[in-house]
Design a protein around this motif. Structure first.
Motif, PDB file in Angstrom:
ATOM      1  N   UNK A 184       0.926  -0.856   0.130  1.00  0.00           N
ATOM      2  CA  UNK A 184       0.038  -0.064  -0.036  1.00  0.00           C
ATOM      3  C   UNK A 184       0.921   1.013  -0.048  1.00  0.00           C
ATOM      4  N   UNK A 185       0.554   2.223  -0.949  1.00  0.00           N
ATOM      5  CA  UNK A 185       1.409   3.377  -1.109  1.00  0.00           C
ATOM      6  C   UNK A 185       0.629   4.676  -0.251  1.00  0.00           C
ATOM      7  N   UNK A 186      -0.544   4.540  -0.669  1.00  0.00           N
ATOM      8  CA  UNK A 186      -1.574   5.628   0.012  1.00  0.00           C
ATOM      9  C   UNK A 186      -2.941   5.068  -0.067  1.00  0.00           C
ATOM     10  N   UNK A 187      -3.656   5.385   1.025  1.00  0.00           N
ATOM     11  CA  UNK A 187      -5.303   5.327   1.111  1.00  0.00           C
ATOM     12  C   UNK A 187      -5.979   6.757   0.934  1.00  0.00           C
ATOM     13  N   UNK A 188      -6.822   6.777   0.327  1.00  0.00           N
ATOM     14  CA  UNK A 188      -7.803   7.960  -0.151  1.00  0.00           C
ATOM     15  C   UNK A 188      -9.186   7.707   0.174  1.00  0.00           C
ATOM     16  N   UNK A 189      -9.641   8.736   1.014  1.00  0.00           N
ATOM     17  CA  UNK A 189     -10.903   8.522   1.671  1.00  0.00           C
ATOM     18  C   UNK A 189     -12.140   8.952   0.541  1.00  0.00           C
ATOM     19  N   UNK A 190     -12.919   8.210   0.024  1.00  0.00           N
ATOM     20  CA  UNK A 190     -13.642   8.678  -1.209  1.00  0.00           C
ATOM     21  C   UNK A 190     -15.215   8.548  -0.567  1.00  0.00           C
ATOM     22  N   UNK A 191     -15.436   8.963   0.819  1.00  0.00           N
ATOM     23  CA  UNK A 191     -16.661   9.277   1.572  1.00  0.00           C
ATOM     24  C   UNK A 191     -17.480   7.901   1.186  1.00  0.00           C
ATOM     25  N   UNK A 192     -18.933   7.968   0.635  1.00  0.00           N
ATOM     26  CA  UNK A 192     -19.653   6.864   0.550  1.00  0.00           C
ATOM     27  C   UNK A 192     -19.296   5.697  -0.316  1.00  0.00           C
ATOM     28  N   UNK A 193     -18.166   6.172  -1.234  1.00  0.00           N
ATOM     29  CA  UNK A 193     -17.569   4.955  -2.083  1.00  0.00           C
ATOM     30  C   UNK A 193     -16.385   4.219  -1.496  1.00  0.00           C
ATOM     31  N   UNK A 194     -16.175   4.682  -0.195  1.00  0.00           N
ATOM     32  CA  UNK A 194     -15.069   3.733   0.533  1.00  0.00           C
ATOM     33  C   UNK A 194     -13.789   4.378   0.357  1.00  0.00           C
ATOM     34  N   UNK A 195     -12.791   3.418   0.479  1.00  0.00           N
ATOM     35  CA  UNK A 195     -11.397   3.744   0.519  1.00  0.00           C
ATOM     36  C   UNK A 195     -10.846   3.564  -0.984  1.00  0.00           C
ATOM     37  N   UNK A 196     -10.110   4.250  -1.462  1.00  0.00           N
ATOM     38  CA  UNK A 196      -9.044   4.130  -2.873  1.00  0.00           C
ATOM     39  C   UNK A 196      -7.858   3.928  -2.314  1.00  0.00           C
ATOM     40  N   UNK A 197      -7.414   2.571  -2.596  1.00  0.00           N
ATOM     41  CA  UNK A 197      -6.114   1.971  -2.137  1.00  0.00           C
ATOM     42  C   UNK A 197      -5.172   2.093  -3.282  1.00  0.00           C
ATOM     43  N   UNK A 198      -3.978   3.180  -3.135  1.00  0.00           N
ATOM     44  CA  UNK A 198      -3.069   3.039  -4.442  1.00  0.00           C
ATOM     45  C   UNK A 198      -2.074   1.953  -3.953  1.00  0.00           C
ATOM     46  N   UNK A 199      -1.730   0.894  -4.713  1.00  0.00           N
ATOM     47  CA  UNK A 199      -0.918  -0.093  -4.481  1.00  0.00           C
ATOM     48  C   UNK A 199       0.334   0.182  -5.309  1.00  0.00           C
ATOM     49  N   UNK A 200       1.432  -0.717  -4.942  1.00  0.00           N
ATOM     50  CA  UNK A 200       2.716  -0.494  -5.970  1.00  0.00           C
ATOM     51  C   UNK A 200       3.764  -1.533  -5.566  1.00  0.00           C
ATOM     52  N   UNK A 201       4.646  -1.327  -6.205  1.00  0.00           N
ATOM     53  CA  UNK A 201       5.848  -2.499  -5.885  1.00  0.00           C
ATOM     54  C   UNK A 201       7.147  -1.676  -5.755  1.00  0.00           C
TER      55      UNK A 201
END
Length: 275
Positions: A184-201
């Motif tokens: 996980x590189x970053x977690x973004x709160x999208x409100x009612x849509x939940x979390x947008x989790x940016x992943x990477x390597x």
């Protein structure tokens, strides 16, 4: 069905490095129409793959920056009768397809097509994660020279991978992290849509994971391709018979995205650094 000459190598045989998507494939109901659409909209060049081992089967390689990035094939009648529909699917490079397929099944995923060989290319299998999102595994055949991965800012490069999962971003990430070493590189709160989790390597962003929206019927991966400018790309999509579903929309960082379907109904997405 991957180009044995231009596909970048996956992690080493030791399996210690994270895996990544290394190829992308469109299955469509009209091969020639799909080639015409994507070459005009994205600017890819296209050439049929010359592999005598494939017989009369036609497989077209699309390239960007002088390097193959994906393939296009026509759905067979057997595929269509089995419920297959036009769509893009990705290949994740692994050190051992057979072992990884077993590990995915043991972790709650499914093997949709048992491991097999693609002559001169490598060993592959079709699998699905625990929420049902399908993808291929691929262990390319050994070869002396490997091209450097295409810079994701290159027009025509696949630059972002987005998972819409019915299991939610957390459970989805736990599965892929264990199987492929993603972080996980970053977690973004999208409100009612939940979390947008940016992943990477290895510190490099590869894509995002989120809860499956209601308008997407099943868990699936979506793929973004880089273009020079988003507005001109939208015009080309509409002129060539595609349909824009969402956007243009600016995302954090200043890039612009659009989600669309091609004339045969396959979803795809584009991203550009400028409007």
């Amino acid at each position: 069905m991957i180009d044995s000459l231009t596909a970048p190598a996956p992690n080493s045989r030791s399996g210690t490095r994270p895996s990544r998507f290394i190829w992308y494939e469109l299955m469509t109901t009209d091969l020639d129409a799909a080639i015409a659409f994507y070459t005009k909209v994205i600017g890819w060049t296209a050439a049929d793959h010359d592999n005598p081992e494939m017989g009369d089967f036609r497989y077209t390689i699309v390239s960007a920056g002088g390097q193959g990035v994906g393939g296009i094939m026509e759905l067979t009648e057997e595929m269509r009768s089995g419920g297959a529909r036009p769509g893009w699917i990705g290949y994740i490079g692994v050190a051992d397809t057979d072992e990884k397929a077993k590990a995915i099944e043991a972790a709650g995923g499914r093997i949709l097509m048992q491991p097999g060989d693609i002559p001169t290319v490598g060993r592959f299998a079709l699998v699905a994660d625990p929420a049902g999102a399908p993808f291929y595994l691929l262990t390319p055949s050994p070869r002396d020279e490997q091209p450097a991965p295409l810079d994701p800012t290159t027009p025509g490069a696949f630059s972002w991978h987005e998972l819409y999962s019915s299991s939610g971003d957390r459970a989805a990430f736990d599965f892929y992290s264990r199987q492929f070493g993603w972080e996980t590189i970053q977690e973004m709160d999208m409100g009612a849509m939940g979390t947008y989790r940016i992943f990477g390597a290895e510190g490099v962003q590869l894509g995002g994971m989120m809860d499956k929206p209601e308008n997407i019927p099943v868990s699936a991966w979506g793929f973004y391709v880089t273009v020079d400018g988003i507005d001109s790309a939208v015009s080309r999509i509409e002129t060539q018979g595609g349909k824009v579903l969402m956007g243009p929309h600016e995302v954090p960082g200043g890039s612009w995205i659009v989600q669309a379907v091609d004339p045969q109904g396959a979803p795809f997405a584009l991203t550009a650094a400028r409007r």
